[in-house]
Design an enzyme around this catalytic site. Sequence first.
Site, short mmCIF file in Angstrom:
data_model
loop_
_atom_site.label_atom_id
_atom_site.label_comp_id
_atom_site.label_asym_id
_atom_site.label_seq_id
_atom_site.Cartn_x
_atom_site.Cartn_y
_atom_site.Cartn_z
N ASP A 17 0.85 -1.20 0.00
CA ASP A 17 0.00 0.00 0.00
C ASP A 17 0.88 1.24 0.00
O ASP A 17 1.77 1.39 0.83
CB ASP A 17 -0.93 -0.02 1.22
CG ASP A 17 -2.15 0.86 1.01
OD1 ASP A 17 -1.98 2.07 0.76
OD2 ASP A 17 -3.28 0.34 1.08
N SER A 21 -7.05 4.64 -0.99
CA SER A 21 -6.89 3.19 -1.16
C SER A 21 -8.20 2.48 -1.45
O SER A 21 -8.19 1.36 -1.94
CB SER A 21 -6.27 2.57 0.10
OG SER A 21 -4.97 3.06 0.29
N ASP A 31 -10.10 -2.53 6.80
CA ASP A 31 -9.55 -1.40 6.05
C ASP A 31 -9.82 -1.59 4.55
O ASP A 31 -10.18 -2.68 4.09
CB ASP A 31 -8.05 -1.30 6.34
CG ASP A 31 -7.51 0.10 6.10
OD1 ASP A 31 -8.30 1.01 5.76
OD2 ASP A 31 -6.29 0.30 6.24
N THR A 82 -8.20 -1.79 1.57
CA THR A 82 -7.60 -2.70 0.60
C THR A 82 -8.13 -4.12 0.74
O THR A 82 -8.51 -4.73 -0.26
CB THR A 82 -6.06 -2.62 0.67
OG1 THR A 82 -5.69 -1.24 0.59
CG2 THR A 82 -5.40 -3.39 -0.44
N ASP A 93 2.15 2.35 3.56
CA ASP A 93 1.33 3.56 3.46
C ASP A 93 1.14 4.23 4.82
O ASP A 93 1.33 5.43 4.96
CB ASP A 93 -0.03 3.18 2.87
CG ASP A 93 -1.03 4.33 2.91
OD1 ASP A 93 -0.84 5.28 2.15
OD2 ASP A 93 -1.98 4.25 3.71
N HIS A 153 2.43 8.00 5.79
CA HIS A 153 1.54 9.08 6.24
C HIS A 153 2.13 9.78 7.47
O HIS A 153 2.02 10.99 7.62
CB HIS A 153 0.16 8.53 6.62
CG HIS A 153 -0.76 8.35 5.47
ND1 HIS A 153 -1.22 9.41 4.71
CD2 HIS A 153 -1.33 7.25 4.94
CE1 HIS A 153 -2.03 8.95 3.77
NE2 HIS A 153 -2.11 7.65 3.88
N ASP A 177 -1.23 0.53 -4.75
CA ASP A 177 -2.51 1.14 -5.12
C ASP A 177 -2.35 2.63 -5.42
O ASP A 177 -3.20 3.23 -6.06
CB ASP A 177 -3.55 0.90 -4.01
CG ASP A 177 -3.03 1.24 -2.63
OD1 ASP A 177 -1.82 1.54 -2.49
OD2 ASP A 177 -3.83 1.22 -1.69
N HIS A 178 -1.27 3.20 -4.94
CA HIS A 178 -0.97 4.62 -5.15
C HIS A 178 0.38 4.87 -4.52
O HIS A 178 0.93 3.96 -3.87
CB HIS A 178 -2.03 5.52 -4.51
CG HIS A 178 -2.11 5.30 -3.04
ND1 HIS A 178 -1.18 5.79 -2.16
CD2 HIS A 178 -2.97 4.56 -2.29
CE1 HIS A 178 -1.47 5.39 -0.94
NE2 HIS A 178 -2.55 4.62 -0.98
ZN LIG Z 1 -2.89 6.08 2.62
#
Ligand SMILES: [Zn+2]
Length: 661
Positions: free
Chosen positions: A176, A225, A284, A286, A443, A447, A488-489
């Site tokens: 992620d 996500s 979550d 995903t 991810d 953050h 995913d990003h």
């Molecule tokens: Zn995120």
Amino acid sequence: MFPRLDVVAACLAASLSVASAQTFRRLGTCPTLGCVIPPDQQDFLPGQEFDIRFEVHAPKNGSEAFNNGVPDEAFTATISKNGGRARSIADFFKQKEPSLEKWTFSWYEDLFAQDAKTPSVVNVASKAYRRVALYEPGTYTVTLKYYSGKTTTAEWTVRPLATRKKAKNVIFFIGDGMTTNMITAARLLAHKTINGKYQTLLSLDDFPVLGHQMTHSVDTFITDSANSASALYTGHKSTVNALGVYADSSPDQFDDPKVETIVELLARIWGSAWGAVSTAFIADATPTALTGHSRARGQYGVLVDQALNGVRNYSWTKTYGPDAYFGGGAEQFIAGSGSYQGKDYYAEFANKGYSVSLNKTSLLAAPNNKKALGIFCRSNLPVWIDRHIFTDNLEINNDPSGANKSAKDLPGLKEMTLKAIDVLHNRGSKEGFFLMSEAASIDKQMHALDYDRALGDLLELDDTVRTTIEKLKSLRILDDTLIIVSADHGHGFDVFGSSDTKYFNAQTDERAKRKAIGVYEESGLSQYTEPKPGVSYGTGANFPLNWDPRYVIAAGLGANPDHREAYGVGSTPRTPASGRNGEYYVNDKDRPNGFVVNGTLPPSAGQGVHSLTDVPVYARGPCQETFGGTYSNIDVFYKIANCLGLAQGRNVTEGLRKRRN
Ligand SMILES: [Zn+2]
Ligand SMILES: *[C@@H]1O[C@H](CO)[C@@H](O)[C@H](O)[C@H]1NC(C)=O
Ligand SMILES: *[C@@H]1O[C@H](CO)[C@@H](O)[C@H](O)[C@H]1NC(C)=O
Ligand SMILES: *[C@@H]1O[C@H](CO)[C@@H](O)[C@H](O)[C@H]1NC(C)=O
Ligand SMILES: *[C@@H]1O[C@H](CO)[C@@H](O)[C@H](O)[C@H]1NC(C)=O
Ligand SMILES: *[C@@H]1O[C@H](CO)[C@@H](O)[C@H](O)[C@H]1NC(C)=O
Ligand SMILES: *[C@@H]1O[C@H](CO)[C@@H](O)[C@H](O)[C@H]1NC(C)=O
């Protein structure tokens, strides 16, 4: 070729008021007052089930005010294939004409309107056609006619795809938020170079095929996500926070038009087994995007119920519970806490034949021929660095039973993934399996600007991929299994030099601390691969030998809240900014010896955010050659679906009957 200028001018005039709404949109996929959902330019898998919704908007006030706020209730809609005869939607899909729905919503046209608290109010008339499918490849034109003379059209493409299976199994690893820059940094930390030549490499570096996917969502260029996972699992882009649906404007968060996901298709058509593994709480985005259908990713309790029982309303009544479901997030399982209707979801799963494991020992002992649930803590699983290096951070109140104690007997991504393979291989039998395995905290730690914790979990993902390949080899199914590793990003992140922590910490002046940063010739070499005197972490060849050398990587991103930067691993997880009155400021308790970096984000953001970057797609196994090049995130779905022969020229229901229970 350039478009004709007079045409451009006419289009501009018509869309002027709409084009000015950018930060906020009335409905992202619907710039006109008539909405066709799925909207224009969408692609479909033959036989994939989906819902259609039409909306006619009548803005009561604001810049688009129209028809005194009275929506046209006599709108009509048709569909035609390859330019042929247009037929009514109900006739084409052999459905009863649905009843009319009406609601009102409001939105802010821009930040000035938001500051002034003057929302624009919109009345809506709508119809939804549930659970339809297009079986024949081609171009379909859907036309909505409303307000006597206005039309909105949508072109849909049903792709010509294979109905024959080429891969028995698919394992889809998602890092992620993982970018190429992070993979490069992780390699630097864990693998030694001599005179610029790597002596060992990441397991990802051995993949034969590498591609790039573009991550835009359907109505914004930065994705979250939820909708990026939906794009990867359904071939349909969605809106931020939405899973397995196109977002509509109605107040109900569960009535948005749905699209069938890869695991719903696979179970329906082939009767294969499927599983999800995540280091996040399992509710979550995903993991739940595999089964969830809601535009609100925060409906955690419902999303766990949907994973087990399917969507129970809106004629979307399929129940394809996972065969293996491992992660954190006990809050949605413990009776009374955040669970759906306060029910005990450990019991709900057990009643449907699942083994239930709440720690690693019990997970490893769970039978491989039974469906398996494993929930190992509340919230996210502690990250790899805290499980292996800074184990004091495990002393938190997170036991999955709900008791006030810490979850200590924790599996990592590797143990969960390998166990899931055993269960899925056993249960999928000759129809194979699909497994999604997510390294979620790449991810989550990006953050928090906690780069070392993010990279630790990236290395854990790489280690998991390496052992997965060995495991598949020992089960003699490596050649039948398509393995994809993607994201995913991204997040903006890169390494731009090193920092001498000794010099850094010796300076009292914040500006002088920055002199410790070495760039270009002063960046030096990675010290993470040199053994730390007197210390062995015992974490194996694929991880750093020293997580806190004197010379650390100087790394960062451009999208951050106010924070202090000190570089190097922190002994505790980070909270970079702290909130006051809805705005975030430097958290002076975080990296107190660092220098202040003022934010580049809106003051309401307390964390870093996702970025636009394309993300890598690594592939090996059957169909690997189709994953090279640059393409959209939805193409990942179509490539997998093509390899699994999920396209269907007619309504197929026997897969489910073949295997279940
Ligand atoms: Zn995120
Ligand atoms: C629209 O009307 C509502 C009351 O129905 C009001 O609260 C809002 O401020 C109005 N918006 C604009 C843009 O005038
Ligand atoms: C496919 O057939 C099943 C069983 O007859 C039916 O319930 C379902 O609605 C059909 N799906 C579509 C898209 O027509
Ligand atoms: C549909 O189901 C969801 C739970 O899956 C529930 O929250 C929602 O209220 C239901 N909607 C209707 C109209 O029954
Ligand atoms: C793991 O779970 C099993 C079954 O619930 C329990 O008997 C055992 O005591 C647990 N082990 C640890 C170390 O918590
Ligand atoms: C949990 O237990 C610790 C002591 O072991 C205590 O300090 C803390 O207040 C307890 N927390 C809750 C929520 O009961
Ligand atoms: C950060 O911004 C504040 C104003 O918000 C300013 O007072 C301060 O000097 C800035 N600090 C740095 C290091 O740029």
